[in-house]
Design a protein around this motif. Structure first.
Motif, short mmCIF file in Angstrom:
data_model
loop_
_atom_site.label_atom_id
_atom_site.label_comp_id
_atom_site.label_asym_id
_atom_site.label_seq_id
_atom_site.Cartn_x
_atom_site.Cartn_y
_atom_site.Cartn_z
N GLU B 182 16.90 -30.85 -27.31
CA GLU B 182 16.62 -29.61 -28.05
C GLU B 182 15.82 -28.62 -27.20
OE1 GLU B 182 14.77 -30.15 -31.91
OE2 GLU B 182 13.93 -28.14 -31.87
N GLY B 183 16.29 -27.37 -27.18
CA GLY B 183 15.56 -26.32 -26.49
C GLY B 183 15.81 -26.28 -24.98
N LEU B 184 16.82 -27.02 -24.52
CA LEU B 184 17.14 -27.07 -23.10
C LEU B 184 17.27 -25.68 -22.48
CD1 LEU B 184 17.94 -29.03 -20.78
CD2 LEU B 184 20.32 -28.76 -21.52
N GLU B 185 17.81 -24.75 -23.27
CA GLU B 185 18.09 -23.41 -22.74
C GLU B 185 16.82 -22.67 -22.31
OE1 GLU B 185 18.63 -24.47 -25.77
OE2 GLU B 185 17.42 -23.23 -27.12
#
Lengths: 212, 212
Positions: B182-185
């Motif tokens: 989650e939130g890799l971007e």
């Protein structure tokens, strides 16, 4: 007459919304990130929006549609069924301008808002589609989401065209689109187009039926 | 020196392999579908393979790599740890030709096969990367998969470049790449390119660190 899905946005990991969903955060922790691509198009903002690839896809949402089917989670935040005054998110002129069938376990009388009439019903996907097709007056039916409704109608083999928009974020949690759709590619031709905006358009077109 | 992932194929729903994995079906019910795109390139078949976009991406797999880290599931089918004669899938000349670090809870002596030496170790991602970096002699380290290892190294913030290849199939089950990311971007710039072959290349390039 066809059944179609348009502009349905998902994260890289397949979530159509984040969590928790509420009046303040209809898409949960996803915020507006799943739909920012659409808000940047001419469809959303006719003056300042872009007229490129994303807009060309987005503009397919309305023409030729005579009715929509949506899930309870699209019509309102959790608990709207207990609020007799809830009239949807869209103010006094909802953008649908067709009959809209809202799948919910809480029956209520039809609700006319502007040029849109909302019908509330408990029904299988097949029954809902039959009613919506009758109401569509010879035009197509759109499956409006959310993810659970998209999934159910696709799994039931009822959808001819599916347009998904994959947004390059990893949500990690929320409502998952792909559950139960194993082997979907057997029934559809898939075309993938990466937009300069950073999102990816995936279009599934149902293969002609093979009669045995 | 950078840490890189190349040619890591996933389904639309994020599975890096199907199930169950066995000697006969290393990728489970996915069969060869996740890798057919690569087998159709010049990298795999120098005479009959295509030399287009897929090949251009695929060819990045080896140059500049001095060591690989792989998971136990990549080295052999379930149970290989109990077979002292198992030497990997790749015959007498494995394609790595560098030190390869196999993460496993069953220690054994290093194994030289052709120009490749396999080292078996139980280690955290950080420890494994330190050893592989030492062994790489100034070149880059490749994280070779499977999905669990990719996920663990990416989640630990250890990977500079990630090349994923999304294949337009829905596997429904298997080993999931996106769990825990989650939130890799927030940490990567993402570039997406749809190939005429039907697969989609997703490249994540780590953003420069912000020092506070």
């Amino acid at each position: 007459m066809a059944t179609r899905i348009h502009n349905f946005s998902i994260s890289l990991d397949g979530f159509g919304s984040g969590e928790p969903q509420s009046f303040e955060t209809p898409f949960g922790h996803a915020g507006q990130r799943l739909h920012a691509w659409m808000m940047a198009t001419r469809m959303w903002d006719p003056v300042h929006g872009s007229a490129g690839m994303d807009d060309a896809f987005a503009q397919q949402h309305d023409p030729g549609i005579g009715a929509e089917i949506m899930g309870a989670h699209k019509f309102g935040p959790p608990g709207w069924q207990d609020d007799p005054d809830w009239r949807g998110w869209w103010g006094e002129e909802p953008p649908f301008r067709t009959p809209v069938f809202v799948l919910t376990h809480h029956a209520r009388e039809p609700l006319a808002v502007g040029a849109t009439t909302f019908h509330f019903l408990t029904a299988t996907p097949q029954e809902a589609l039959r009613l919506a097709t009758e109401a569509a007056g010879g035009q197509d039916v759109r499956i409006g989401g959310g993810a659970t409704v998209v999934r159910d109608f696709v799994a039931a083999g009822l959808v001819d065209h599916i347009h998904l928009v994959q947004v390059p974020i990893v949500l990690g949690r929320g409502t998952q689109l792909w559950d139960g759709l194993e082997g979907l590619e057997a029934s559809y031709d898939v075309e993938v187009t990466a937009s300069p905006s950073g999102v990816t358009h995936l279009v599934f077109s149902r293969k002609p039926s093979v009669t045995s």
